[in-house]
Design an enzyme around this catalytic site. Sequence first.
Site, short mmCIF file in Angstrom:
data_model
loop_
_atom_site.label_atom_id
_atom_site.label_comp_id
_atom_site.label_asym_id
_atom_site.label_seq_id
_atom_site.Cartn_x
_atom_site.Cartn_y
_atom_site.Cartn_z
N ASP A 270 20.08 61.06 80.67
CA ASP A 270 19.95 61.46 79.27
C ASP A 270 19.78 62.97 79.17
OD1 ASP A 270 19.69 61.51 76.56
OD2 ASP A 270 17.69 60.61 76.49
N HIS B 108 9.77 63.02 77.92
CA HIS B 108 9.01 62.46 76.79
C HIS B 108 7.50 62.42 77.00
CE1 HIS B 108 12.60 60.31 74.70
NE2 HIS B 108 12.82 61.58 74.96
N LYS C 105 8.01 58.09 73.38
CA LYS C 105 8.13 59.54 73.29
C LYS C 105 6.80 60.12 72.82
CE LYS C 105 11.36 62.91 71.49
NZ LYS C 105 12.76 63.12 71.18
N HIS D 137 15.44 57.30 81.94
CA HIS D 137 16.29 58.30 81.33
C HIS D 137 16.04 59.57 82.13
CE1 HIS D 137 17.64 56.79 77.12
NE2 HIS D 137 18.10 56.06 78.11
N TRP E 174 15.45 53.19 71.02
CA TRP E 174 14.62 54.39 70.81
C TRP E 174 14.67 54.74 69.33
CZ3 TRP E 174 16.20 59.25 68.92
CH2 TRP E 174 15.11 60.14 68.76
N ASP F 56 11.26 68.86 75.19
CA ASP F 56 12.21 67.80 75.50
C ASP F 56 13.63 68.32 75.30
OD1 ASP F 56 13.30 65.27 75.97
OD2 ASP F 56 13.08 64.65 73.88
N ASP G 232 16.34 68.35 77.20
CA ASP G 232 17.49 67.60 77.72
C ASP G 232 18.49 68.47 78.46
OD1 ASP G 232 17.06 64.72 76.82
OD2 ASP G 232 16.79 65.80 74.94
N GLU H 81 11.97 52.59 74.52
CA GLU H 81 11.75 53.97 75.01
C GLU H 81 10.71 54.71 74.17
OE1 GLU H 81 15.29 56.40 74.91
OE2 GLU H 81 14.30 58.10 75.90
N ASP I 288 11.61 58.28 79.86
CA ASP I 288 12.48 59.46 79.78
C ASP I 288 11.67 60.64 80.34
OD1 ASP I 288 13.52 61.97 78.65
OD2 ASP I 288 14.88 60.71 77.49
C1 RNT Z 1 15.55 60.92 72.36
C2 RNT Z 1 15.72 59.91 73.42
C3 RNT Z 1 16.98 59.10 73.35
C4 RNT Z 1 18.20 59.93 73.01
C5 RNT Z 1 19.50 59.18 73.13
C6 RNT Z 1 20.63 59.89 72.50
O1 RNT Z 1 14.48 61.74 72.56
O2 RNT Z 1 15.62 60.51 74.66
O3 RNT Z 1 17.14 58.42 74.54
O4 RNT Z 1 18.28 61.07 73.79
O5 RNT Z 1 19.35 57.91 72.64
ZN ZN Z 2 16.01 59.26 76.36
#
Ligand code: RNT
Ligand code: ZN
Length: 420
Positions: free
Chosen positions: A326, A262, A228, A286, A185, A294, A296, A226, A259
């Site tokens: 994640d 994302h 985004k 993720h 990523w 985003d 998390d 990955e 993810d």
């Molecule tokens: C970032 C991505 C990525 C990170 C990690 C720490 O937006 O989601 O996966 O969260 O690599």
């Molecule tokens: Zn991620």
Amino acid sequence: MSSTIERSYNEAKELYAKHGIDVDQALEQLAKIKISMHCWQGDDVKGFLFQDQDLTGGISVTGNYPGAARTPDELRADLEKAFSLIPGKHKVNLHAIYADTNEKVDLDQLEPKHFENWVTWAKEQGLGLDFNPTLFSHEKSSDGFTLSHSDESIRKFWIDHCKASRKISAYFGEQLGQTSVNNVWIPDGFKDVPVDRLSPRRRLKESLDEIFAEELNPAYHLDAVESKLFGLGSEAYVVGSHEFYMGYGLQNNKLICLDAGHFHPTEVISNKLSSLSLFAEGILLHVSRPMRWDSDHVVTLDDELLEIGKELVRGDLLGKTHIGLDFFDASINRVAAWVIGTRNTIKALLRAMLEPVEALKQAELSGDYTTRLALTEEFKTYPFGAIWDYYCEKQGVPVREQWLADVKAYEQEVLLKRGR
Ligand code: RNT
Ligand code: ZN
């Protein structure tokens, strides 16, 4: 086994059996699913290589709950505590900045030996490992560009880092006798609307081609990419967008990582799995929870998590999907964050396995949408909890919220004794 738990289990089992659901078989299948628990919830994505670097790359951890791990040993102890409260045998997902070494080594120079302690520990614990190159929180990513950088020497540095990461991932796989997924990523993007969207994407493509040029044994190592939509400071344009990596992954047989945070706020990854499964080599998830952005957040047993579980089970996609977590929340006990998020992810899978999938599909096929709706709604209040409790007890981990007392004790005895 406590007799109440067993009794409730048997009663619940009968109810499910009436719909042809074999609960014991579901639990056997569940026990085989490995969740890749991300190490970075334990220390707010700091890592050990450059501890005075701020977190960059357009991601952010908020909160200042005491007790973050400061050393590899502390992080491993915290992970062990979390795993002791989660049913099943799983994996740990490492980032390159979590190298366990006294050497002063930069990212492009990393080698398997810098992760030897992690491997020894994983063997002892019966855990698998996954890996990620770290393309953020570093002086060479300070202008927000890495693999798509217009400066050749900086781009080369990041290419070398990603090549090194694949070697480390392959080493994990060989040592532990199971596949390690190496997920790339990158944060690259523009805060404001760019003039040239194409050139950075072309450079990223070239970088990836170079990184993946060497063939590695897929039994031990798999590559994932990955995408985004936006990040903090890359609101207008992200080089590695969904379309970019869909194209790249499909053309080059790479796992495509989705993810949950994302995409556009009303877009869900659960609805992408079936399509992707028809074309992609494999899928990496993720599992995260975006809150307006985003953010998390720790994953809860919400509609989207349940839907992800259903898609994986109903479509029989577990074989080609690697499930990673994640999220990073520093406002609550970090061990609890892992336990809550991971237990929820397992619960979502179990819930999905305890549905009368065949009957539902049949109802849908015959156009009986009344039955489809009626059954799905009634199953929401089937005694899932009794099955989950039994599973936890059988796997030797605390039942229901009993794990919380363990975490609180660990907080008193260990976490609060750490300085900040
Ligand atoms: C970032 C991505 C990525 C990170 C990690 C720490 O937006 O989601 O996966 O969260 O690599
Ligand atoms: Zn991620």
